[in-house]
Design a protein around this motif. Structure first.
Motif, PDB file in Angstrom:
ATOM      1  N   GLN A 183       0.833  -1.197   0.000  1.00 45.93           N
ATOM      2  CA  GLN A 183       0.000   0.000   0.000  1.00 45.93           C
ATOM      3  C   GLN A 183       0.872   1.253   0.000  1.00 45.93           C
ATOM      4  OE1 GLN A 183      -3.034  -0.074   2.967  1.00 45.93           O
ATOM      5  NE2 GLN A 183      -3.871   1.923   2.430  1.00 45.93           N
ATOM      6  N   LYS A 184       1.913   1.249   0.825  1.00 47.28           N
ATOM      7  CA  LYS A 184       2.832   2.386   0.870  1.00 47.28           C
ATOM      8  C   LYS A 184       3.611   2.511  -0.439  1.00 47.28           C
ATOM      9  CE  LYS A 184       3.616   2.172   5.888  1.00 47.28           C
ATOM     10  NZ  LYS A 184       4.621   1.910   6.947  1.00 47.28           N
ATOM     11  N   THR A 211      -2.792   7.166  -4.294  1.00 48.97           N
ATOM     12  CA  THR A 211      -3.254   7.950  -3.153  1.00 48.97           C
ATOM     13  C   THR A 211      -2.856   7.313  -1.824  1.00 48.97           C
ATOM     14  OG1 THR A 211      -5.388   6.800  -3.023  1.00 48.97           O
ATOM     15  CG2 THR A 211      -5.245   8.722  -4.499  1.00 48.97           C
ATOM     16  N   GLY A 212      -2.706   5.978  -1.842  1.00 50.65           N
ATOM     17  CA  GLY A 212      -2.410   5.273  -0.600  1.00 50.65           C
ATOM     18  C   GLY A 212      -3.644   4.958   0.209  1.00 50.65           C
ATOM     19  N   ASP A 213      -4.823   5.403  -0.275  1.00 50.18           N
ATOM     20  CA  ASP A 213      -6.064   5.173   0.458  1.00 50.18           C
ATOM     21  C   ASP A 213      -6.709   3.834   0.107  1.00 50.18           C
ATOM     22  OD1 ASP A 213      -5.862   7.672   1.680  1.00 50.18           O
ATOM     23  OD2 ASP A 213      -6.836   8.660  -0.015  1.00 50.18           O
ATOM     24  N   ASN A 214      -6.598   3.456  -1.151  1.00 51.68           N
ATOM     25  CA  ASN A 214      -7.223   2.218  -1.630  1.00 51.68           C
ATOM     26  C   ASN A 214      -6.234   1.492  -2.525  1.00 51.68           C
ATOM     27  OD1 ASN A 214      -8.729   0.362  -3.372  1.00 51.68           O
ATOM     28  ND2 ASN A 214     -10.571   1.271  -2.481  1.00 51.68           N
ATOM     29  N   ALA A 243       1.542   4.161  -3.076  1.00 45.36           N
ATOM     30  CA  ALA A 243       1.493   5.609  -2.841  1.00 45.36           C
ATOM     31  C   ALA A 243       2.798   6.252  -3.292  1.00 45.36           C
ATOM     32  CB  ALA A 243       1.240   5.887  -1.360  1.00 45.36           C
ATOM     33  N   ASP A 274      -5.309   1.994  -6.491  1.00 45.00           N
ATOM     34  CA  ASP A 274      -3.959   2.429  -6.856  1.00 45.00           C
ATOM     35  C   ASP A 274      -3.338   1.493  -7.887  1.00 45.00           C
ATOM     36  OD1 ASP A 274      -4.033   4.657  -5.285  1.00 45.00           O
ATOM     37  OD2 ASP A 274      -2.828   3.827  -3.655  1.00 45.00           O
TER      38      ASP A 274
END
Length: 210
Positions: free
Chosen positions: A107-108, A116-119, A111, A123
């Protein structure tokens, strides 16, 4: 990218040693007390390369705690390197915990690559739209899906599956190599070209088709 890596596996005759990291033959022994009594559930593997021992309890590697995993790609951002190292330290004790940490690392990483790192799913879709190769997309989704099932009830049970969790580390490095290391290497070599040649390339690319 690191060469192919074979993580330690209970009673396997060869793998990458958790002490020296070299792919080597392993000898196995039962542990005994000073009075030569066998200690239940405690076994020892001996690396024929570095001549050092590793300890296994109830078929799980307990020492050393790095599990013999390949080292993380040095081009990964610092916070992702920390997640990688933490996951490596617990993969034998908690495969689910390690997989969950690697999902967080992905996830990171998404981003870092412009998401965005949110979803994480969104991404990955965004990176695919930008031309992400199908194999890297699949690697990202493998870590995402297995990591997600480690956190939430799903169809993949990693409770006692350190071998599957261990393979995720190689995928993290594969992704980092393709998305960070290779572009970095090309960029460094391109910038090292003589200035006159760089200007010639820029002028070529500015020309309109005739």
């Amino acid at each position: 990218m690191n060469s192919k890596h074979f993580p330690p596996k209970y009673l396997a005759p060869e793998y990458n040693c958790p002490r020296c990291g070299v792919f080597a033959s392993q000898a196995w022994f039962a542990a005994h007390t000073a009075s030569h009594m066998t200690i239940p559930d405690l076994e020892v593997s001996f690396c024929t390369h570095c001549k050092r021992f590793s300890l296994w309890v109830a078929k799980s590697l307990i020492f050393p705690d790095n599990s013999g995993l390949e080292l993380p790609n040095e081009d990964l951002p610092e916070d992702i390197l920390r997640d990688y190292s933490e996951a490596a330290s617990i993969v034998q004790k908690s495969p689910r915990g390690a997989a969950a940490l690697l999902r967080l690392a992905i996830q990171k990483l998404c981003a870092f690559l412009g998401g965005t790192g949110d979803n994480i799913n969104a991404d990955i879709a965004m990176l695919v739209e930008k031309g992400l190769s199908i194999k890297i997309q699949q690697a990202l989704d493998i870590v995402r899906v297995i990591g997600n099932d480690a956190v939430h009830p799903g169809t993949i049970d990693l409770k006692d599956d350190a071998e599957t969790a261990s393979k995720l580390f190689g995928l993290i490095n594969l992704i980092a190599d393709a998305m960070i290391s290779q572009p970095k290497h090309v960029d460094e070599m391109y910038k090292a070209l003589p200035l006159a040649m760089l200007k010639g390339i820029e002028e070529r690319d500015r020309r309109k088709p005739s």
